[in-house]
Design an enzyme around this catalytic site. Structure first.
Site, short mmCIF file in Angstrom:
data_model
loop_
_atom_site.label_atom_id
_atom_site.label_comp_id
_atom_site.label_asym_id
_atom_site.label_seq_id
_atom_site.Cartn_x
_atom_site.Cartn_y
_atom_site.Cartn_z
N ASP A 106 0.88 -1.17 0.00
CA ASP A 106 0.00 0.00 0.00
C ASP A 106 0.92 1.22 0.00
OD1 ASP A 106 0.96 0.26 2.58
OD2 ASP A 106 -1.01 0.38 3.53
N CYS A 138 3.27 -3.25 4.04
CA CYS A 138 2.49 -2.08 4.42
C CYS A 138 3.19 -1.51 5.66
CB CYS A 138 1.03 -2.44 4.67
SG CYS A 138 0.73 -3.54 6.07
N THR A 150 2.81 -1.64 9.14
CA THR A 150 3.16 -2.61 10.19
C THR A 150 3.30 -4.02 9.65
OG1 THR A 150 0.84 -3.04 10.64
CG2 THR A 150 1.92 -1.33 11.98
N HIS A 197 9.96 -23.48 9.99
CA HIS A 197 8.94 -24.08 10.86
C HIS A 197 7.52 -23.91 10.32
CE1 HIS A 197 11.55 -24.05 14.78
NE2 HIS A 197 12.17 -24.61 13.74
N HIS A 240 7.19 -30.30 11.77
CA HIS A 240 6.58 -29.02 11.36
C HIS A 240 5.54 -29.23 10.26
CE1 HIS A 240 9.35 -27.04 13.94
NE2 HIS A 240 10.39 -27.59 13.32
C1 RB5 Z 1 -1.51 2.84 6.55
O1 RB5 Z 1 -1.43 4.06 7.19
C2 RB5 Z 1 -1.31 1.69 7.53
O2 RB5 Z 1 -2.40 1.59 8.37
C3 RB5 Z 1 -1.08 0.40 6.78
O3 RB5 Z 1 0.03 0.54 5.95
C4 RB5 Z 1 -0.78 -0.83 7.60
O4 RB5 Z 1 0.18 -0.58 8.57
C5 RB5 Z 1 -1.96 -1.55 8.13
O5 RB5 Z 1 -1.85 -2.63 8.71
#
Ligand code: RB5
Length: 146
Positions: free
Chosen positions: A10, A68, A70, A101, A136
């Protein structure tokens, strides 16, 4: 024939995705970019996780890489697809264990928490590590069936 690896992001992962595409090409893979094709600060991660996860789930692609902010949103979406095992990896060690694993077939990078260089190291470790199988394999099989 070189392996096709699907890649998606994203806006938070866009820059890292461009680097991933270049690195996969340099390594001799055939990356397939599911987008976004340009940076759009208002885009939504499910729109890119879905086509990638569908391709892996239907065996159109063996593996994919998503990124993305996180990594969590991408993983939530991708792991809803049967047969997809998407692992958020923030270090090469986590990527290695995700392969050994958990037989992770989708690597998810948290772009806001790893540098581009760290991202490349994590990618290399994930690409180069084989699933260990054995005990595993039994556990991985239980993900989809009792
Ligand atoms: C975008 O701001 C952020 O929320 C997205 O990239 C991601 O971290 C969501 O899980």
């Amino acid at each position: 024939m070189s392996e096709r690896i699907y890649v998606g992001a994203d806006h938070a992962g866009f820059q890292l995705k461009q680097r991933l595409l270049a690195e996969l090409t340099r390594l001799g893979y055939e990356p397939v970019d599911v987008g976004p094709k340009a940076l759009d600060p208002a885009d939504d991660y499910p729109d890119y996780a879905r086509p990638l996860a569908e391709a892996v789930s239907r065996h159109v692609a063996q593996r994919g890489v998503l990124t993305c902010g996180t990594g969590l949103g991408m993983a939530y979406v991708a792991n809803r697809y049967p047969g997809v095992r998407a692992a958020v990896a923030w270090s090469p060690e986590v990527a290695e264990l995700a392969r050994k694993h958990n037989d992770a077939n989708v690597l998810v990078l948290p772009a806001r928490f790893v540098s581009e260089e760290e991202g490349m190291e994590i990618l290399h470790r994930w690409l180069d590590t084989r699933f260990e199988g054995g005990r595993h394999a039994r556990r991985v099989a239980k993900i989809d069936h009792d």
